[in-house]
Design an enzyme around this catalytic site. Sequence first.
Site, short mmCIF file in Angstrom:
data_model
loop_
_atom_site.label_atom_id
_atom_site.label_comp_id
_atom_site.label_asym_id
_atom_site.label_seq_id
_atom_site.Cartn_x
_atom_site.Cartn_y
_atom_site.Cartn_z
N SER A 71 0.82 -1.21 0.00
CA SER A 71 0.00 0.00 0.00
C SER A 71 0.85 1.26 0.00
CB SER A 71 -0.93 0.01 1.21
OG SER A 71 -0.21 -0.11 2.41
N ASP A 219 -7.37 -3.01 7.87
CA ASP A 219 -7.36 -2.92 6.40
C ASP A 219 -7.84 -4.26 5.85
OD1 ASP A 219 -6.91 -2.70 3.72
OD2 ASP A 219 -4.83 -2.07 3.88
#
Length: 380
Positions: A71, A219
């Site tokens: 990410s 997440d």
Amino acid sequence: KQWYQRRVVITAGIQDEGLISPEFAKILARVRDSADFMPTHQLEEQMQGDLGEEWRSKFLEFEMVPFAAASLGQVHYGTLHDGTRVVVKVQYPGVAKSINSDIDNLTMLLNVTNLMPKGAYAENALEIAKRELAYETDYIREANSQERMRELLRGDEDFYVPRVYRDLSSMHVLTQECIEGEPIDTFVDAPLHVRNAIGLKMLKLCLRELFEFHFMQTDPNWSNFFYNTETKKIQLLDFGATLPLTKDFSDDYLRVIRSCATGDRETIISASLRMGFLTGYESEVMLKAHCDAIAIVGEPFATDEPYDFVEAAAYRRVGALLEVFAKHRLTAPPEESYALNRKLSGAFLLCSKLRAVFPCKPLFDAVYFAKVNENVRDGK
């Protein structure tokens, strides 16, 4: 900069593209597909800056070409001098400094184009996203979170957390053991018993993190979870988005979900007031929509029958209530609810993607009655 757009939408609690405009969904799809690797000289600078000029001597082998993008950075294979295979996550230069300006630009985009639902309290979500994204750029914090979760799940038959190599980790570099397996969303065409096993394990993890650990990896990106078909364990990756949850908030939310099974509307409202979902001045229309949304979330845990996540389409039904929230909501959701919603919605959407069908109530009851017994022991 695909990382912040993805997380902002998730932070707002809107993961399902059916709950956002088609135009915004197309933008996100283009951004997700546009990740780049950093040039070799930048990689060298990052590694020298964090692990020292002689960083290469700390590895027997280090593959300069990354095999994946994370990410906030890219991921490389390496081998230690004892032959241990590791993966090394290296943060993109300047990411941490760009968060505030990037989020501000996204706020402007959303305000100008009305791409987010009006009742989403986008500005609140974006402010929370700033803080959480700042956490994710701190790989020392992530290493701490990963080691804590590894300890919490030590010996668990369903989960495994890879070891962190502290001497090869720093603010912008994170080195951990290499694991075997495949991302859980690659099992969508596996036999039903495999899909059900993965879905059940993920829902179990979700409930334990929320109500037992009070510590959540928030997440829900499916590539953060790998399934090993030999050990039958789910291996957990990427702890940058791990957040604590206060015990009071967790206990109240547990009561709310339990009240869905018993039809106790009064407890749902009173607990929601304590948590900050409601002010006490809401109209009956808003109260009904709030209770309906909570009931949908608690629905899988209210029946002993196998729950069909596809047929139920829970979060699409919650999405149908957004118009009511936009018109009648008097306050932004409490801060902790953003992470909690990500956790629950991620688990539900995964089970839907897997087309899982299994009883959920036994999982919830085990957590609930363990909490009741704990409170009895503590004299509460």
